[in-house]
Enzyme design. Structure first.
Site, PDB file in Angstrom:
ATOM      1  N   GLU A  98       0.844  -1.185   0.000  1.00 35.69           N
ATOM      2  CA  GLU A  98       0.000   0.000   0.000  1.00 35.69           C
ATOM      3  C   GLU A  98       0.889   1.248   0.000  1.00 35.69           C
ATOM      4  O   GLU A  98       1.866   1.322   0.745  1.00 35.69           O
ATOM      5  CB  GLU A  98      -0.859  -0.042   1.257  1.00 35.69           C
ATOM      6  CG  GLU A  98      -1.658   1.194   1.563  1.00 35.69           C
ATOM      7  CD  GLU A  98      -2.305   1.125   2.932  1.00 35.69           C
ATOM      8  OE1 GLU A  98      -3.221   1.926   3.181  1.00 35.69           O
ATOM      9  OE2 GLU A  98      -1.903   0.256   3.756  1.00 35.69           O
ATOM     10  N   ASP A 200      13.310  -4.761  13.813  1.00 35.27           N
ATOM     11  CA  ASP A 200      14.380  -3.980  13.171  1.00 35.27           C
ATOM     12  C   ASP A 200      14.018  -2.496  13.252  1.00 35.27           C
ATOM     13  O   ASP A 200      14.024  -1.777  12.252  1.00 35.27           O
ATOM     14  CB  ASP A 200      14.543  -4.414  11.711  1.00 35.27           C
ATOM     15  CG  ASP A 200      15.810  -3.860  11.060  1.00 35.27           C
ATOM     16  OD1 ASP A 200      16.687  -3.368  11.807  1.00 35.27           O
ATOM     17  OD2 ASP A 200      15.917  -3.910   9.821  1.00 35.27           O
TER      18      ASP A 200
END
Length: 296
Positions: A98, A200
């Protein structure tokens, strides 16, 4: 060499299957993709998407990222871009996401609150349903009931093994192996919950919508100690004091975090050593030396 017309056709076919309709796609422009992947903006008549792609990508890398985004989205705590489709064209893997208009500044306190809420989502064991990647480095996620063993065997040990195979000097490897043997002492009976993690979370993997909603992306998700996400935010900076204050107000960090923070940072510094080379060697050695100084 990446052949963009062929790549676009592969993406179009994958999106047709995923969306259940034919999509007339156009390659708009290349975008900044970071150190690991390339990226581009693609669009149809009535929509646009962000696509990441990489030649010679490790098997399943983008599929694992898509699954991680889906798990974080399902928690309904913090915004992530939806994964639309993924696949491969010849030797080029791709992932369509998206497209979100994003800005680097926004309400840091809300990001802290929402990350704390994500960490409230827990599992009965550490690990994840799939192995995945931290950058392009394989990340083992086999299930474990013991956090110390998981962090030692699925995080630090594989990184040290890769560093040794790459020929980095024996001082790091020898002292790193000593560190692995002392993990129980360093953890000091720390028994965290298995929280859903981004995995992360450096500053380049968070942003805000124009309306002020925090967004996180590029996850390396698994269930683990929530302190590891916070440690990563401190490794390279870029998070405001309001972020930490809001997180602490929701979920105060336990005693011993400052010591464990360096143990958790070490994983990412070793990974940077293995990905990018000797610029991270001294930092890796210094962290190991600092941790070993706490061993009696």
């Amino acid at each position: 060499m990446i052949r963009k017309p062929s790549l676009l056709e592969s993406i179009r076919n994958g999106m047709d299957l995923s969306l259940g309709k034919t999509v007339d796609l156009h390659w708009v422009r290349d975008l900044s993709g970071g150190d690991i992947n390339q990226a581009a903006l693609i669009e149809s008549r009535d929509n646009k998407w962000f696509v990441k792609y990489r030649s010679d990508a490790p098997a399943g890398m983008f599929e694992a990222e898509a699954l991680a985004l889906a798990d974080i989205a399902a928690a309904e705590c913090i915004r992530v871009p939806a994964a639309i489709a993924w696949g491969e064209d010849n030797n080029t893997a791709w992932l369509v996401l998206e497209y979100l208009e994003l800005t680097s500044s926004g309400p840091a306190s809300l990001l802290g609150e929402q990350l704390a809420a994500l960490h409230d989502v827990t599992s009965d064991s550490f690990g994840w349903s799939h192995n995945n990647y931290i950058g392009t480095t394989p990340q083992l996620n086999r299930h474990s009931d013991n956090w110390v063993e998981f962090w030692r065997d699925c995080r630090l040990k594989p990184q040290l093994t890769m560093a040794q195979a790459a020929g980095f000097r024996s001082r790091l490897i020898d002292r790193g192996e000593r560190l692995l043997a002392c993990m129980d002492q360093l953890m000091q009976d720390h028994e965290p919950a298995a929280s859903l993690l981004h995995g992360d979370l450096w500053a380049g993997n968070k942003a805000y919508t124009p309306a002020g909603k925090p967004v996180i992306f590029d996850p390396a998700a698994y269930f683990g100690d929530r302190e590891t996400d916070i440690a990563m935010t401190e490794l390279f900076g870029g998070f405001d004091p309001e972020f930490y204050a809001a997180y602490q107000a929701h979920s105060p960090l336990p005693d011993g975090y400052p010591l464990r923070r360096d143990l958790y940072k070490l994983y990412h510094v070793l990974n940077h050593l293995n990905l990018f080379g000797t610029a991270y060697l001294s930092r890796s050695e210094n962290i190991v030396d600092g941790l070993l100084a706490h061993i009696s």
